[in-house]
Design a protein around this motif. Structure first.
Motif, PDB file in Angstrom:
ATOM      1  N   ARG A  68     -28.987  38.555  34.135  1.00  0.00           N
ATOM      2  CA  ARG A  68     -30.286  38.455  34.783  1.00  0.00           C
ATOM      3  C   ARG A  68     -30.735  39.863  34.992  1.00  0.00           C
ATOM      4  O   ARG A  68     -29.779  40.808  35.374  1.00  0.00           O
ATOM      5  N   THR A  69     -31.889  40.158  35.081  1.00  0.00           N
ATOM      6  CA  THR A  69     -32.459  41.525  35.559  1.00  0.00           C
ATOM      7  C   THR A  69     -32.252  41.427  37.049  1.00  0.00           C
ATOM      8  O   THR A  69     -32.981  40.620  37.924  1.00  0.00           O
ATOM      9  N   ALA A  70     -31.694  42.461  37.456  1.00  0.00           N
ATOM     10  CA  ALA A  70     -31.376  42.625  39.040  1.00  0.00           C
ATOM     11  C   ALA A  70     -32.704  43.115  39.611  1.00  0.00           C
ATOM     12  O   ALA A  70     -32.994  44.191  38.990  1.00  0.00           O
ATOM     13  N   ASN A  71     -32.942  43.036  40.717  1.00  0.00           N
ATOM     14  CA  ASN A  71     -34.105  43.764  41.558  1.00  0.00           C
ATOM     15  C   ASN A  71     -33.662  44.278  42.771  1.00  0.00           C
ATOM     16  O   ASN A  71     -34.217  44.985  43.557  1.00  0.00           O
ATOM     17  N   THR A  72     -32.351  43.837  43.292  1.00  0.00           N
ATOM     18  CA  THR A  72     -31.498  44.511  44.514  1.00  0.00           C
ATOM     19  C   THR A  72     -30.274  44.668  43.792  1.00  0.00           C
ATOM     20  O   THR A  72     -29.570  44.132  42.957  1.00  0.00           O
ATOM     21  N   PHE A  73     -29.586  45.710  44.823  1.00  0.00           N
ATOM     22  CA  PHE A  73     -28.342  46.226  44.418  1.00  0.00           C
ATOM     23  C   PHE A  73     -27.507  46.410  45.804  1.00  0.00           C
ATOM     24  O   PHE A  73     -28.006  46.635  46.571  1.00  0.00           O
ATOM     25  N   THR A  74     -26.117  46.079  45.429  1.00  0.00           N
ATOM     26  CA  THR A  74     -25.287  46.414  46.670  1.00  0.00           C
ATOM     27  C   THR A  74     -25.132  48.185  46.506  1.00  0.00           C
ATOM     28  O   THR A  74     -25.562  48.825  45.592  1.00  0.00           O
ATOM     29  N   ALA A  75     -24.494  48.585  47.630  1.00  0.00           N
ATOM     30  CA  ALA A  75     -24.272  50.158  47.573  1.00  0.00           C
ATOM     31  C   ALA A  75     -22.946  50.493  46.708  1.00  0.00           C
ATOM     32  O   ALA A  75     -22.875  51.853  46.848  1.00  0.00           O
ATOM     33  N   ASP A  76     -22.370  49.589  46.330  1.00  0.00           N
ATOM     34  CA  ASP A  76     -21.038  49.783  45.319  1.00  0.00           C
ATOM     35  C   ASP A  76     -21.585  51.004  44.234  1.00  0.00           C
ATOM     36  O   ASP A  76     -22.533  50.798  43.650  1.00  0.00           O
ATOM     37  N   PRO A  77     -20.883  52.067  44.421  1.00  0.00           N
ATOM     38  CA  PRO A  77     -21.126  53.254  43.357  1.00  0.00           C
ATOM     39  C   PRO A  77     -20.985  52.935  41.871  1.00  0.00           C
ATOM     40  O   PRO A  77     -20.253  52.065  41.765  1.00  0.00           O
ATOM     41  N   VAL A  78     -21.740  53.353  41.064  1.00  0.00           N
ATOM     42  CA  VAL A  78     -21.588  53.291  39.450  1.00  0.00           C
ATOM     43  C   VAL A  78     -20.865  54.697  39.179  1.00  0.00           C
ATOM     44  O   VAL A  78     -21.444  55.676  39.317  1.00  0.00           O
ATOM     45  N   THR A  79     -19.679  54.699  38.565  1.00  0.00           N
ATOM     46  CA  THR A  79     -19.120  55.704  38.204  1.00  0.00           C
ATOM     47  C   THR A  79     -19.450  56.287  37.107  1.00  0.00           C
ATOM     48  O   THR A  79     -19.969  55.722  36.107  1.00  0.00           O
ATOM     49  N   ASP A  80     -19.074  57.517  36.779  1.00  0.00           N
ATOM     50  CA  ASP A  80     -19.406  58.340  35.304  1.00  0.00           C
ATOM     51  C   ASP A  80     -18.566  57.558  34.430  1.00  0.00           C
ATOM     52  O   ASP A  80     -18.759  57.620  33.229  1.00  0.00           O
ATOM     53  N   GLU A  81     -16.920  57.182  34.893  1.00  0.00           N
ATOM     54  CA  GLU A  81     -16.256  56.678  33.810  1.00  0.00           C
ATOM     55  C   GLU A  81     -16.780  55.581  33.504  1.00  0.00           C
ATOM     56  O   GLU A  81     -16.666  54.948  32.264  1.00  0.00           O
ATOM     57  N   GLN A  82     -17.574  54.614  34.034  1.00  0.00           N
ATOM     58  CA  GLN A  82     -17.998  53.205  33.801  1.00  0.00           C
ATOM     59  C   GLN A  82     -19.272  53.448  32.832  1.00  0.00           C
ATOM     60  O   GLN A  82     -19.453  52.952  31.811  1.00  0.00           O
ATOM     61  N   VAL A  83     -20.057  54.539  33.052  1.00  0.00           N
ATOM     62  CA  VAL A  83     -21.205  54.690  32.207  1.00  0.00           C
ATOM     63  C   VAL A  83     -20.452  55.178  30.842  1.00  0.00           C
ATOM     64  O   VAL A  83     -21.302  55.009  29.864  1.00  0.00           O
ATOM     65  N   GLN A  84     -19.594  56.174  30.706  1.00  0.00           N
ATOM     66  CA  GLN A  84     -18.999  56.492  29.732  1.00  0.00           C
ATOM     67  C   GLN A  84     -18.504  55.489  28.986  1.00  0.00           C
ATOM     68  O   GLN A  84     -18.756  55.317  27.515  1.00  0.00           O
ATOM     69  N   ALA A  85     -17.820  54.641  29.377  1.00  0.00           N
ATOM     70  CA  ALA A  85     -17.437  53.180  28.822  1.00  0.00           C
ATOM     71  C   ALA A  85     -18.529  52.565  28.092  1.00  0.00           C
ATOM     72  O   ALA A  85     -18.249  52.041  27.046  1.00  0.00           O
ATOM     73  N   ILE A  86     -19.454  52.500  28.917  1.00  0.00           N
ATOM     74  CA  ILE A  86     -20.844  51.615  28.435  1.00  0.00           C
ATOM     75  C   ILE A  86     -21.242  52.272  27.099  1.00  0.00           C
ATOM     76  O   ILE A  86     -21.434  51.731  26.076  1.00  0.00           O
ATOM     77  N   TYR A  87     -21.307  53.660  27.330  1.00  0.00           N
ATOM     78  CA  TYR A  87     -21.643  54.361  26.101  1.00  0.00           C
ATOM     79  C   TYR A  87     -20.944  54.198  24.746  1.00  0.00           C
ATOM     80  O   TYR A  87     -21.191  54.172  23.810  1.00  0.00           O
ATOM     81  N   ASP A  88     -19.701  54.584  25.121  1.00  0.00           N
ATOM     82  CA  ASP A  88     -18.592  54.540  24.025  1.00  0.00           C
ATOM     83  C   ASP A  88     -18.614  53.095  23.518  1.00  0.00           C
ATOM     84  O   ASP A  88     -18.149  53.114  22.317  1.00  0.00           O
ATOM     85  N   LEU A  89     -18.831  52.053  24.124  1.00  0.00           N
ATOM     86  CA  LEU A  89     -18.816  50.848  23.272  1.00  0.00           C
ATOM     87  C   LEU A  89     -20.079  50.698  22.524  1.00  0.00           C
ATOM     88  O   LEU A  89     -20.130  50.108  21.483  1.00  0.00           O
ATOM     89  N   VAL A  90     -21.407  51.107  23.111  1.00  0.00           N
ATOM     90  CA  VAL A  90     -22.706  50.732  22.455  1.00  0.00           C
ATOM     91  C   VAL A  90     -23.173  51.729  21.400  1.00  0.00           C
ATOM     92  O   VAL A  90     -23.713  51.413  20.593  1.00  0.00           O
ATOM     93  N   LYS A  91     -22.368  52.736  21.522  1.00  0.00           N
ATOM     94  CA  LYS A  91     -22.660  53.901  20.350  1.00  0.00           C
ATOM     95  C   LYS A  91     -22.465  53.601  18.846  1.00  0.00           C
ATOM     96  O   LYS A  91     -23.140  54.133  17.799  1.00  0.00           O
ATOM     97  N   TYR A  92     -21.490  52.458  18.745  1.00  0.00           N
ATOM     98  CA  TYR A  92     -21.682  52.062  17.434  1.00  0.00           C
ATOM     99  C   TYR A  92     -22.458  51.005  16.799  1.00  0.00           C
ATOM    100  O   TYR A  92     -22.320  50.485  15.730  1.00  0.00           O
ATOM    101  N   ALA A  93     -23.571  50.465  17.558  1.00  0.00           N
ATOM    102  CA  ALA A  93     -24.452  49.580  17.243  1.00  0.00           C
ATOM    103  C   ALA A  93     -25.381  50.249  16.165  1.00  0.00           C
ATOM    104  O   ALA A  93     -25.745  51.275  16.105  1.00  0.00           O
ATOM    105  N   PRO A  94     -26.000  49.314  15.211  1.00  0.00           N
ATOM    106  CA  PRO A  94     -26.783  49.829  14.087  1.00  0.00           C
ATOM    107  C   PRO A  94     -28.033  50.173  14.296  1.00  0.00           C
ATOM    108  O   PRO A  94     -28.716  49.728  15.300  1.00  0.00           O
ATOM    109  N   THR A  95     -28.515  51.336  13.549  1.00  0.00           N
ATOM    110  CA  THR A  95     -29.690  51.917  13.760  1.00  0.00           C
ATOM    111  C   THR A  95     -30.167  52.249  12.229  1.00  0.00           C
ATOM    112  O   THR A  95     -29.155  52.452  11.315  1.00  0.00           O
ATOM    113  N   ALA A  96     -31.311  52.697  11.941  1.00  0.00           N
ATOM    114  CA  ALA A  96     -31.617  53.034  10.740  1.00  0.00           C
ATOM    115  C   ALA A  96     -31.026  54.636  10.357  1.00  0.00           C
ATOM    116  O   ALA A  96     -31.121  55.249  11.064  1.00  0.00           O
TER     117      ALA A  96
END
Length: 197
Positions: free
Chosen positions: A18-46
């Protein structure tokens, strides 16, 4: 089963996400963001173009600069989310196309020679990448709160003063907090969407 993806993963990425509208204070790390990017960078585009650019807003000063350009209803959640990402299209993406494949020099010099053509292609393909990015956030066990309620010209001037980037979405990222969900809106059925010719 007609889908290969495990049912739990289907729920994580789609049915229960779901689309979240509130969040806990738990941090989101740079390592998590890099893992996200490294997963989705292979998705297709023109042309395998990759026009998406991501600005992570972590500092108090950066947050204040962003929040003033958000729609009033989006300001509180953008102020308090553990991480906010500005997702933009790089209108000069063609400079990053690889040259080792025969079609890319032609694409760079012919297809993308004119700025309006590049902007249109950048917007479409970066928007695809925005969708993949949101799925990647969900795959990391986090919630995404994507928003388009903002002053795009203001954000572009504030964060992309060179004029080479165009904001597409702002996404709050984190673990969902208390009362994070609005009621789920209905979705169109298969028969309402799909036709066969």
């Amino acid at each position: 089963m007609t889908l290969v993806l495990d049912p739990a993963a289907q729920d994580l990425l789609f049915r229960e996400a779901r689309t979240a509208n509130t969040f806990t204070a738990d941090p989101v790390t740079d390592e998590q963001v890099q893992a996200i990017y490294d997963l989705v960078k292979y998705a297709p585009t023109a042309f395998n173009q990759q026009p998406l650019r991501v600005v992570l807003v972590r500092s108090t000063e950066g947050r204040e600069r962003l929040v003033r350009h958000m729609a009033e209803g989006n300001q509180p959640k953008t102020s308090t989310a553990p991480l906010v990402a500005i997702l933009a299209a790089d209108n000069e993406f063609h400079e990053e196309l690889p040259t080792q494949f025969p079609v890319f020099p032609q694409a760079k010099d012919v297809f993308f020679a004119e700025r309006p053509v590049r902007e249109k292609s950048a917007a479409l393909n970066a928007a695809l990448q925005v969708g993949y990015f949101i799925i990647g956030v969900r795959a990391a066990g986090l919630a995404a709160g994507p928003m388009t309620g903002f002053d795009a010209d203001g954000i572009n001037k504030e964060f992309f003063a060179d004029g080479e980037h165009s904001v597409l979405a702002v996404v709050n990222i984190g673990k969902p907090g208390e009362n994070a969900w609005f009621p789920r809106n209905p979705r169109l059925s298969y028969d309402e969407v799909v036709t066969t010719v």
